[in-house]
Scaffold this active site. Structure first.
Site, PDB file in Angstrom:
ATOM      1  N   THR A 208       0.833  -1.212   0.000  1.00 27.16           N
ATOM      2  CA  THR A 208       0.000   0.000   0.000  1.00 27.16           C
ATOM      3  C   THR A 208       0.861   1.252   0.000  1.00 27.16           C
ATOM      4  OG1 THR A 208      -1.695  -1.127   1.300  1.00 27.16           O
ATOM      5  CG2 THR A 208      -1.860   1.254   1.213  1.00 27.16           C
ATOM      6  N   ASP A 239      -9.001  -1.386   4.489  1.00 30.09           N
ATOM      7  CA  ASP A 239      -9.199  -0.068   5.090  1.00 30.09           C
ATOM      8  C   ASP A 239      -8.924   1.067   4.099  1.00 30.09           C
ATOM      9  OD1 ASP A 239      -6.501  -0.896   5.032  1.00 30.09           O
ATOM     10  OD2 ASP A 239      -5.960   0.612   6.528  1.00 30.09           O
ATOM     11  N   THR A 259      -1.047   2.060   6.492  1.00 28.06           N
ATOM     12  CA  THR A 259      -0.772   0.843   5.735  1.00 28.06           C
ATOM     13  C   THR A 259      -0.668  -0.290   6.758  1.00 28.06           C
ATOM     14  OG1 THR A 259       1.628   1.151   5.871  1.00 28.06           O
ATOM     15  CG2 THR A 259       0.540   2.069   3.944  1.00 28.06           C
ATOM     16  N   GLY A 262      -5.518  -4.075   7.303  1.00 27.20           N
ATOM     17  CA  GLY A 262      -6.678  -3.200   7.194  1.00 27.20           C
ATOM     18  C   GLY A 262      -7.772  -3.520   8.181  1.00 27.20           C
TER      19      GLY A 262
HETATM   20  N1  ASP Z   1      -4.029  -1.807   4.393  1.00 30.91           N
HETATM   21  C1  ASP Z   1      -4.076  -2.673   3.244  1.00 30.91           C
HETATM   22  C2  ASP Z   1      -5.297  -3.521   3.314  1.00 30.91           C
HETATM   23  O1  ASP Z   1      -5.619  -4.011   4.383  1.00 30.91           O
HETATM   24  C3  ASP Z   1      -2.933  -3.604   3.101  1.00 30.91           C
HETATM   25  C4  ASP Z   1      -1.588  -3.031   3.178  1.00 30.91           C
HETATM   26  O2  ASP Z   1      -1.385  -1.928   3.656  1.00 30.91           O
HETATM   27  O3  ASP Z   1      -0.687  -3.745   2.765  1.00 30.91           O
HETATM   28  O4  ASP Z   1      -5.883  -3.758   2.288  1.00 30.91           O
END
Ligand code: ASP
Length: 365
Positions: A208, A239, A259, A262
């Site tokens: 992310t 998220d 990040t 989520g």
């Molecule tokens: N926050 C992102 C999600 O949960 C994943 C990530 O940050 O790698 O989709």
């Protein structure tokens, strides 16, 4: 390992091996940030991003200096990462869902108008952040998902293209073949046991990109864009597309984004929490740490998310910027970084953290 051990257990056991953790504290350096550098840009403009965003903060700052709107600047910044086939966590080349299909999530928020736009589960379109911006500008809605989001993007002239690269397809196929020994998918005989470095990375890390900017008029904006959790259940939204979870901007106070896992944000509205803490007078880094503590306390109610030492099995990071040009970041475990262009220099910096990482390997529950 017993003969009844599934390959999934093997993956988890491998990841947990060598974990020895102690509860740590952030390396506080007076009034500065975690790495001892200043935590104040000394004014505006200023751009902050997750650790994979160094080229994004540079691009966004260039545009801010040319007088661009802060939202236009951060979107152009993250487009560079969305377009990058080597970044397996965002846009083109992002790791797919469990069926091998890349599904993207993104949100944008514009401080001066307090408007937002987002897409979730968007397939076949490289730049979900630009589609999210169009949802904000050209609809009366905030969030479009799945087929509806795709139709909307196509209506606006976006080109449909495959987002799966050879590398992300190979990582997904390896995951599928080694997931279980009770199905019909078989890994090559000679590679049966070990997991490739690329798959290990995919299993233990999150991706992310989040990018936040403050322009010369002290207006704020932010964007978060991702391919979400690798190998997720099709249709899973994280998220990143949810305002208040993966991104939140209040032009009178500050902006925050996240990040990492989520689901931990979705149940705590954590980015909203960070901005709210800044509204109450917390410095950005302090606000990020406060949100992490809250997430940790709530996580303790779900034992499967905790390791043998009672610490979260997942990573989570926050990035924050306030109206005065003060900034900060904090992560669940030490070793996290963020990128910051304070108007003078653009560099990667160390985030504050809640727990010390000691040979610790995270796993995706
Ligand atoms: N926050 C992102 C999600 O949960 C994943 C990530 O940050 O790698 O989709």
């Amino acid at each position: 390992m017993g003969t009844t051990t599934t390959r999934r257990k093997f993956i988890k056991a491998g990841l947990a091996a060598g974990a020895a953790t102690m509860i740590g504290r952030r390396p506080t350096q007076g009034a500065g940030s975690a790495d001892g550098g200043p935590s104040d840009s000394g004014g505006a403009p200023c751009v902050i991003a997750s650790g994979n965003g160094l080229q994004s903060t540079a691009k966004a700052m260039r545009l801010l200096r040319q007088g661009a709107d802060p939202l236009e600047a951060v979107i152009a910044g993250v487009n560079l990462v969305e377009d990058d086939p080597d970044d397996t966590s965002v846009g083109y080349g992002g790791l797919p869902n469990e069926e091998g299909v890349v599904e993207l999530d993104a949100s944008v928020m514009h401080g001066p108008t307090h408007r937002a736009g987002a897409v979730a589960g968007l397939r076949d379109i490289k730049n979900p952040s630009r589609v999210a911006r169009l949802v904000m500008d050209r609809t009366d809605h905030v969030l479009l998902v799945g087929q509806g989001a795709l139709k909307f993007a196509l209506a606006h002239g976006f080109r449909r293209e495959s987002l799966l690269t050879e590398e992300s397809r190979r990582i997904w196929l390896e995951w599928k073949e080694k997931l279980s020994d009770r199905d019909k998918w078989l890994p090559p005989e000679e590679k049966k046991k070990e997991l490739s470095a690329a798959l290990l990375r995919a299993l233990e890390s999150y991706g992310t990109i989040n990018c936040l900017a403050l322009d010369a008029e002290r207006n704020l904006a932010g964007v978060t864009t991702t391919s979400g959790l690798a190998f997720k259940i099709p249709g899973r939204a994280g998220d990143s597309p949810i305002i208040g979870a993966g991104l939140y901007v209040d032009n009178e106070v500050g902006a925050a984004g996240s990040t990492g896992r989520g689901e931990a944000n979705l149940t705590t509205c954590a980015s909203f929490r960070v901005v709210n803490a800044m509204a109450g007078g917390d410095a950005p880094e302090e606000a990020c740490l406060k949100a992490l503590k809250f997430v940790f306390e709530k996580t303790r109610l779900t034992p499967r998310l905790l390791d043998d030492e009672g610490l979260p099995r997942f990573g989570l990071s926050f990035y924050a910027l306030n109206k005065k040009g003060q900034f900060g970041s904090a992560t669940m475990f030490s070793g996290g970084t963020y990128c910051l262009h304070d108007g003078r220099q653009n560099r990667q910096r160390e985030s504050a953290y809640l727990f010390e990482r000691r040979n610790r390997r995270l796993e995706t529950p």
